[in-house]
Design a protein around this motif. Structure first.
Motif, mmCIF file in Angstrom:
data_model
loop_
_atom_site.group_PDB
_atom_site.id
_atom_site.type_symbol
_atom_site.label_atom_id
_atom_site.label_comp_id
_atom_site.label_asym_id
_atom_site.label_seq_id
_atom_site.Cartn_x
_atom_site.Cartn_y
_atom_site.Cartn_z
ATOM 1 N N TYR A 54 0.842 -1.143 0.077
ATOM 2 C CA TYR A 54 0.092 -0.050 -0.272
ATOM 3 C C TYR A 54 0.994 1.223 0.046
ATOM 4 O O TYR A 54 1.581 1.524 1.030
ATOM 5 C CB TYR A 54 -1.030 0.006 1.234
ATOM 6 N N LYS A 55 1.142 1.937 -1.167
ATOM 7 C CA LYS A 55 1.721 3.176 -1.266
ATOM 8 C C LYS A 55 0.888 4.222 -1.155
ATOM 9 O O LYS A 55 -0.131 4.370 -1.924
ATOM 10 C CB LYS A 55 2.534 3.017 -2.417
ATOM 11 N N VAL A 56 0.836 5.128 -0.131
ATOM 12 C CA VAL A 56 0.182 6.256 0.256
ATOM 13 C C VAL A 56 0.066 7.148 -1.163
ATOM 14 O O VAL A 56 -1.102 7.614 -1.521
ATOM 15 C CB VAL A 56 0.388 7.044 1.447
ATOM 16 N N TRP A 57 0.987 7.410 -1.776
ATOM 17 C CA TRP A 57 1.128 8.366 -2.692
ATOM 18 C C TRP A 57 0.501 7.901 -4.106
ATOM 19 O O TRP A 57 0.125 8.671 -5.060
ATOM 20 C CB TRP A 57 2.430 8.859 -3.120
ATOM 21 N N GLU A 58 0.417 6.580 -4.104
ATOM 22 C CA GLU A 58 -0.232 5.986 -5.461
ATOM 23 C C GLU A 58 -1.742 6.022 -5.298
ATOM 24 O O GLU A 58 -2.601 6.214 -6.047
ATOM 25 C CB GLU A 58 0.411 4.781 -5.618
ATOM 26 N N GLU A 59 -2.317 5.673 -3.815
ATOM 27 C CA GLU A 59 -3.668 5.504 -3.660
ATOM 28 C C GLU A 59 -4.333 6.859 -3.575
ATOM 29 O O GLU A 59 -5.561 6.979 -3.669
ATOM 30 C CB GLU A 59 -3.814 4.605 -2.269
ATOM 31 N N GLY A 60 -3.605 7.669 -3.251
ATOM 32 C CA GLY A 60 -3.932 9.052 -3.052
ATOM 33 C C GLY A 60 -4.513 9.511 -1.804
ATOM 34 O O GLY A 60 -5.065 10.536 -1.577
ATOM 35 N N LYS A 61 -4.211 8.561 -0.817
ATOM 36 C CA LYS A 61 -4.878 8.865 0.469
ATOM 37 C C LYS A 61 -4.219 7.778 1.602
ATOM 38 O O LYS A 61 -4.108 6.752 1.039
ATOM 39 C CB LYS A 61 -6.536 8.856 0.710
ATOM 40 N N VAL A 62 -4.327 8.078 2.689
ATOM 41 C CA VAL A 62 -3.991 7.161 3.810
ATOM 42 C C VAL A 62 -5.240 6.374 4.366
ATOM 43 O O VAL A 62 -6.369 6.604 3.811
ATOM 44 C CB VAL A 62 -3.622 7.981 5.114
ATOM 45 N N PRO A 63 -5.148 5.437 4.797
ATOM 46 C CA PRO A 63 -6.291 4.333 5.407
ATOM 47 C C PRO A 63 -7.240 5.235 6.410
ATOM 48 O O PRO A 63 -6.733 6.490 7.055
ATOM 49 C CB PRO A 63 -5.750 3.182 6.284
ATOM 50 N N ASP A 64 -8.481 5.130 6.455
ATOM 51 C CA ASP A 64 -9.502 5.441 7.098
ATOM 52 C C ASP A 64 -9.417 5.034 8.556
ATOM 53 O O ASP A 64 -10.038 5.649 9.528
ATOM 54 C CB ASP A 64 -10.649 5.708 6.624
ATOM 55 N N PHE A 65 -9.109 3.649 8.667
ATOM 56 C CA PHE A 65 -9.254 2.785 9.917
ATOM 57 C C PHE A 65 -8.200 1.838 9.855
ATOM 58 O O PHE A 65 -7.702 1.176 9.058
ATOM 59 C CB PHE A 65 -10.468 2.086 9.862
ATOM 60 N N VAL A 66 -7.473 1.966 11.005
ATOM 61 C CA VAL A 66 -6.305 0.822 11.380
ATOM 62 C C VAL A 66 -6.806 0.214 12.857
ATOM 63 O O VAL A 66 -7.012 0.854 13.611
ATOM 64 C CB VAL A 66 -4.975 1.292 11.128
ATOM 65 N N MET A 67 -6.269 -0.920 12.763
ATOM 66 C CA MET A 67 -6.258 -1.776 14.069
ATOM 67 C C MET A 67 -5.019 -2.388 14.323
ATOM 68 O O MET A 67 -4.550 -3.061 13.473
ATOM 69 C CB MET A 67 -7.502 -2.909 14.257
ATOM 70 N N GLU A 68 -4.647 -2.561 15.479
ATOM 71 C CA GLU A 68 -3.331 -3.322 15.656
ATOM 72 C C GLU A 68 -3.765 -4.546 16.682
ATOM 73 O O GLU A 68 -4.484 -3.978 17.829
ATOM 74 C CB GLU A 68 -2.175 -2.568 16.449
ATOM 75 N N PHE A 69 -3.245 -5.627 16.823
ATOM 76 C CA PHE A 69 -3.414 -6.630 17.554
ATOM 77 C C PHE A 69 -2.233 -6.710 18.938
ATOM 78 O O PHE A 69 -1.035 -7.271 18.190
ATOM 79 C CB PHE A 69 -3.520 -8.114 16.969
ATOM 80 N N SER A 70 -2.405 -6.107 19.821
ATOM 81 C CA SER A 70 -1.172 -6.071 20.589
ATOM 82 C C SER A 70 -0.873 -7.370 21.352
ATOM 83 O O SER A 70 -1.777 -8.099 21.815
ATOM 84 C CB SER A 70 -1.737 -4.839 21.724
ATOM 85 N N SER A 71 0.608 -7.612 21.397
ATOM 86 C CA SER A 71 1.013 -8.520 22.206
ATOM 87 C C SER A 71 2.083 -8.084 23.147
ATOM 88 O O SER A 71 2.593 -6.716 23.242
ATOM 89 C CB SER A 71 1.657 -9.527 21.364
ATOM 90 N N LYS A 72 2.748 -9.000 23.922
ATOM 91 C CA LYS A 72 3.878 -8.726 24.992
ATOM 92 C C LYS A 72 4.886 -7.833 24.148
ATOM 93 O O LYS A 72 5.383 -7.153 24.697
ATOM 94 C CB LYS A 72 4.320 -10.062 25.437
ATOM 95 N N THR A 73 5.183 -8.014 22.875
ATOM 96 C CA THR A 73 6.616 -7.540 22.167
ATOM 97 C C THR A 73 6.100 -6.438 21.399
ATOM 98 O O THR A 73 6.893 -5.745 20.942
ATOM 99 C CB THR A 73 7.008 -8.601 21.474
ATOM 100 N N THR A 74 4.692 -6.093 21.318
ATOM 101 C CA THR A 74 4.465 -4.665 20.344
ATOM 102 C C THR A 74 3.455 -3.861 21.252
ATOM 103 O O THR A 74 3.403 -2.677 20.717
ATOM 104 C CB THR A 74 3.432 -5.420 19.133
ATOM 105 N N TYR A 75 3.022 -4.146 22.481
ATOM 106 C CA TYR A 75 1.779 -3.337 22.811
ATOM 107 C C TYR A 75 2.523 -1.780 23.139
ATOM 108 O O TYR A 75 1.875 -0.870 22.908
ATOM 109 C CB TYR A 75 1.188 -3.827 24.237
ATOM 110 N N GLN A 76 3.780 -2.071 23.660
ATOM 111 C CA GLN A 76 4.382 -0.460 23.984
ATOM 112 C C GLN A 76 4.518 0.333 22.792
ATOM 113 O O GLN A 76 4.306 1.545 22.787
ATOM 114 C CB GLN A 76 5.788 -0.788 24.762
ATOM 115 N N ASN A 77 4.988 -0.175 21.611
ATOM 116 C CA ASN A 77 5.189 0.261 20.285
ATOM 117 C C ASN A 77 3.923 1.026 19.820
ATOM 118 O O ASN A 77 3.630 1.855 19.072
ATOM 119 C CB ASN A 77 5.711 -0.636 19.402
ATOM 120 N N ASP A 78 2.680 -0.007 19.903
ATOM 121 C CA ASP A 78 1.426 0.168 19.546
ATOM 122 C C ASP A 78 0.865 1.583 20.266
ATOM 123 O O ASP A 78 0.010 2.255 19.634
ATOM 124 C CB ASP A 78 0.308 -0.866 19.892
#
Length: 241
Positions: free
Chosen positions: A93-117
């Motif tokens: 997904y290249k934002v400049w080609e699509e012409g826009k950023v996503p409208d909605f994102v979700m992250e599935f947090s875990s022990k190794t990712t939640y702080q970054n999320d």
């Protein structure tokens, strides 16, 4: 998925865009089998819901490049939904080609990712101007709440207030996210129904059809019994005459 911060040393000038913007980062799609199972179910459910809206793109774990010419500026949301760009299959997904950023994102947090999320990713998504950012902790161990939602207000994410029914409403999607038996469930308040995967909907239709056929069979049998009773009554009347 983790954001890419370290400089990538490219030893030659790429002749293909796929060399500059790889389709994979070598990271696993999900932190565990549980995360993967719930993620796949959620993606199937959302794709089913938006299937007839051909301008809505639903994807997951797709590398999203947001600065042209800089492959380090990349992130891979676990769930990504964009309106107005179509449902065609994409490698990245290249934002400049699509012409826009996503409208909605979700992250599935875990022990190794939640702080970054809760820090770097939230900062990036807010800077990009993504209206809705939701987080889900399948194990209910790492986030302050197993399900969290944020909406962008004046460039800053503010928490989505939980409604009385206990879910979290996405104003962009028009859907409510709930946790049921430690799994994600999605409710359509306009259609007044819980969303289902294609397999679940097929099973529900089959069950409904089976129930309808059973009811029709009972009604048919009852009608036949009534016809038989009428015939007996007519036969008795004819005998008397």
């Amino acid at each position: 998925m983790n954001t890419h911060k370290n400089r990538i040393n490219i030893p030659y000038a790429p002749t293909d865009a796929t060399d500059l913007y790889p389709e994979t980062d070598g990271e696993p799609m999900a932190a565990s089998d549980l995360h993967l199972e719930i993620l796949i179910q959620l993606l199937l459910t959302l794709r089913m819901h938006f299937a007839e809206m051909t301008d809505v793109y639903v994807s997951g774990d797709i590398l999203t490049y947001y600065i042209e010419g800089d492959p380090r500026s990349v992130i891979a949301p676990d769930v990504l939904i964009t309106f107005g760009i179509g449902q065609k299959l994409r490698h990245t997904y290249k934002v400049w080609e699509e012409g826009k950023v996503p409208d909605f994102v979700m992250e599935f947090s875990s022990k190794t990712t939640y702080q970054n999320d809760l820090t770097d990713k939230m900062t990036i998504y807010a800077a990009l101007g993504i209206p809705n950012y939701f987080l889900y902790d399948a194990e209910a161990l790492y986030l302050p709440s197993p399900l969290m939602g944020f909406q962008l207000v004046d460039g800053v994410y503010v928490p989505v207030p939980p409604p009385a029914n206990g879910g979290l409403h996405s104003d962009v999607l028009g859907l409510d996210f709930h946790i049921q038996d430690m799994r994600l469930a999605v409710y359509d308040p306009v259609g007044e129904k819980w969303l289902q995967t294609p397999a679940e909907e097929h099973a529900a239709r089959a069950e409904t059809a089976e129930a309808r056929a059973e009811q029709e069979a009972i009604a048919r049998q009852k009608a036949e019994e009534e016809v038989a009773q009428l015939r007996e009554q007519l036969a008795r009347l004819q005998e008397r005459t």
